[in-house]
Design a protein around this motif. Sequence first.
Motif, PDB file in Angstrom:
ATOM      1  N   LEU A 382       0.841  -1.193   0.000  1.00  0.00           N
ATOM      2  CA  LEU A 382       0.000   0.000   0.000  1.00  0.00           C
ATOM      3  C   LEU A 382       0.873   1.238   0.000  1.00  0.00           C
ATOM      4  N   GLN A 383       1.419   1.528  -1.148  1.00  0.00           N
ATOM      5  CA  GLN A 383       2.233   2.731  -1.312  1.00  0.00           C
ATOM      6  C   GLN A 383       2.044   3.249  -2.730  1.00  0.00           C
ATOM      7  N   PRO A 384       2.096   4.565  -2.907  1.00  0.00           N
ATOM      8  CA  PRO A 384       1.869   5.144  -4.235  1.00  0.00           C
ATOM      9  C   PRO A 384       2.866   4.617  -5.258  1.00  0.00           C
ATOM     10  N   GLY A 385       2.385   4.504  -6.486  1.00  0.00           N
ATOM     11  CA  GLY A 385       3.238   4.027  -7.568  1.00  0.00           C
ATOM     12  C   GLY A 385       2.902   4.726  -8.868  1.00  0.00           C
ATOM     13  N   LEU A 386       3.359   4.156  -9.971  1.00  0.00           N
ATOM     14  CA  LEU A 386       3.122   4.754 -11.283  1.00  0.00           C
ATOM     15  C   LEU A 386       1.643   4.826 -11.609  1.00  0.00           C
ATOM     16  N   TYR A 387       0.874   3.815 -11.180  1.00  0.00           N
ATOM     17  CA  TYR A 387      -0.558   3.816 -11.473  1.00  0.00           C
ATOM     18  C   TYR A 387      -1.216   5.058 -10.889  1.00  0.00           C
ATOM     19  N   ASP A 388      -0.818   5.438  -9.679  1.00  0.00           N
ATOM     20  CA  ASP A 388      -1.397   6.626  -9.042  1.00  0.00           C
ATOM     21  C   ASP A 388      -1.020   7.896  -9.811  1.00  0.00           C
ATOM     22  N   LEU A 389       0.215   7.942 -10.306  1.00  0.00           N
ATOM     23  CA  LEU A 389       0.642   9.094 -11.106  1.00  0.00           C
ATOM     24  C   LEU A 389      -0.186   9.187 -12.387  1.00  0.00           C
ATOM     25  N   TYR A 390      -0.390   8.052 -13.036  1.00  0.00           N
ATOM     26  CA  TYR A 390      -1.214   8.038 -14.248  1.00  0.00           C
ATOM     27  C   TYR A 390      -2.645   8.474 -13.944  1.00  0.00           C
ATOM     28  N   LEU A 391      -3.146   8.055 -12.780  1.00  0.00           N
ATOM     29  CA  LEU A 391      -4.506   8.445 -12.395  1.00  0.00           C
ATOM     30  C   LEU A 391      -4.597   9.948 -12.194  1.00  0.00           C
ATOM     31  N   ILE A 392      -3.594  10.539 -11.533  1.00  0.00           N
ATOM     32  CA  ILE A 392      -3.586  11.990 -11.331  1.00  0.00           C
ATOM     33  C   ILE A 392      -3.545  12.711 -12.673  1.00  0.00           C
ATOM     34  N   LEU A 393      -2.675  12.264 -13.570  1.00  0.00           N
ATOM     35  CA  LEU A 393      -2.579  12.895 -14.883  1.00  0.00           C
ATOM     36  C   LEU A 393      -3.885  12.760 -15.660  1.00  0.00           C
ATOM     37  N   ALA A 394      -4.527  11.592 -15.539  1.00  0.00           N
ATOM     38  CA  ALA A 394      -5.793  11.375 -16.253  1.00  0.00           C
ATOM     39  C   ALA A 394      -6.884  12.297 -15.716  1.00  0.00           C
ATOM     40  N   VAL A 395      -6.955  12.432 -14.393  1.00  0.00           N
ATOM     41  CA  VAL A 395      -7.989  13.285 -13.784  1.00  0.00           C
ATOM     42  C   VAL A 395      -7.748  14.749 -14.156  1.00  0.00           C
ATOM     43  N   VAL A 396      -6.496  15.204 -14.046  1.00  0.00           N
ATOM     44  CA  VAL A 396      -6.185  16.595 -14.406  1.00  0.00           C
ATOM     45  C   VAL A 396      -6.419  16.823 -15.891  1.00  0.00           C
ATOM     46  N   GLY A 397      -6.023  15.855 -16.725  1.00  0.00           N
ATOM     47  CA  GLY A 397      -6.257  15.984 -18.167  1.00  0.00           C
ATOM     48  C   GLY A 397      -7.738  16.075 -18.502  1.00  0.00           C
ATOM     49  N   ALA A 398      -8.557  15.228 -17.840  1.00  0.00           N
ATOM     50  CA  ALA A 398     -10.004  15.274 -18.068  1.00  0.00           C
ATOM     51  C   ALA A 398     -10.581  16.596 -17.574  1.00  0.00           C
ATOM     52  N   ALA A 399     -10.056  17.093 -16.457  1.00  0.00           N
ATOM     53  CA  ALA A 399     -10.533  18.377 -15.928  1.00  0.00           C
ATOM     54  C   ALA A 399     -10.202  19.515 -16.891  1.00  0.00           C
ATOM     55  N   LEU A 400      -9.007  19.490 -17.478  1.00  0.00           N
ATOM     56  CA  LEU A 400      -8.637  20.523 -18.454  1.00  0.00           C
ATOM     57  C   LEU A 400      -9.530  20.451 -19.682  1.00  0.00           C
ATOM     58  N   LEU A 401      -9.859  19.228 -20.082  1.00  0.00           N
ATOM     59  CA  LEU A 401     -10.730  19.061 -21.249  1.00  0.00           C
ATOM     60  C   LEU A 401     -12.115  19.630 -20.964  1.00  0.00           C
ATOM     61  N   LEU A 402     -12.654  19.306 -19.792  1.00  0.00           N
ATOM     62  CA  LEU A 402     -13.968  19.836 -19.431  1.00  0.00           C
ATOM     63  C   LEU A 402     -13.900  21.335 -19.154  1.00  0.00           C
TER      64      LEU A 402
END
Length: 423
Positions: A382-402
């Motif tokens: 239970l520690q942050p990894g690449l998947y969490d980084l990708y999730l952050i980028l995806a959420v921010v990217g979707a927010a920028l799109l909206l």
Amino acid sequence: MNRFFFLPLAARSLMNRRVTALLTLFAIALSVMLFLGVEKIRLGAKESFDNTISGTDLIVGARSGSVNLLLYSVFRIGDATNNITWESYREFTEHPDTAWTVPISLGDSHRGFRVMGTTGAYFEHYQYGQRRPLVFSEGAPFEDVFDAVLGAEVASRLGYELGDAITLSHGIGETSFANHENKPFRVAGILKRTGTPVDSTVHVPLEGIEAIHLGWESGARSPLAALYTPERVRQMELQPAEITAFFMGLKSRIAALKVQREINQYKSEPLQAVIPGVALSQLWRVVSVAETALTSIAAFVVFTGLLGMLTAIMTSLNERRREMAILRSVGARPWMIFALLMSEAALLALAGALSGIAAIYIALTAARSFIEAQLGIFLGALQPGLYDLYLILAVVGAALLLGLFPALRAYRNSLADGLTVRV
């Protein structure tokens, strides 16, 4: 004017509308928390499913199908198409590549829970999870013909304690009219919870299975059954004529394919050997539709949280037209107004994603022991990894799109209004 003045200005603007901003941030954080939580639980469930049985090289049963063999031998679901003769079992027990074997016999039940006949080797060699052995919370393995070892769920659900007497029933239905009440078993041990089908199993000696069926013909008790009292049975040699299946551990895992081929080509009777990991992967593909649906729902929840952000920004635009005009009066260009709105969307999404990720890791760490004990889901690191980084980028990217929609509208308003707000 600083060309990037909109970055700190976006943060200050959100602080001025802190209630709306916090509610939006909370919605995004909650949705990200749910999405990541589902993903972690899904991966943990898959890993736990793959490790329902661990440390066993082969499962051997009558020839049917690998998934069916896995279902009835490990998950106690369904029935075998046929049994294995004791002679065949003994032959493979003495195979030069065999390290250990554990025979199992199925077909009886106790108040809806499956009964499995086996030997003391079961408690020595059966493992689950990451090679975790079975551990007793109370009592010990059976020593007498009529001893029983209960899984944690059986003991908890039915309220049994050490020394209690239980009666087995013929068949696997929850209600049975063919009970072996003349030969009750005594609870000799209770296993710790594993989160596997072991928890819902009543374990008895193979000799006990033979003993309760003495005097039975074609699934019905004959008058001769009364002659086989527990005292008399204990004096008899109760070697089974056949078993349902058996687990094999080999001296070398390299020999698994060779021994598997020998068993599958066995001439004396039609047998089948499966490698547990392979069979579990096949079974998981059957049930993986549910995990795909759950992940899709969680993704839609994240999208809904971002839509809430879009709604909050859009509804505030008319109220902020005077603010935009003041910014224009101090030298802000229309594209800077556009960048301001985009920055607000990005900041909200970034803060929400980071908060959601931090919250789910804290929650899973706190509930880890409970999840493992009650659900049998063993969570990985239970520690942050690449998947969490990708999730952050995806959420921010979707927010920028909206965020393009309110940003473009603010851009047009700033062009139309200039330095004077047009109502």
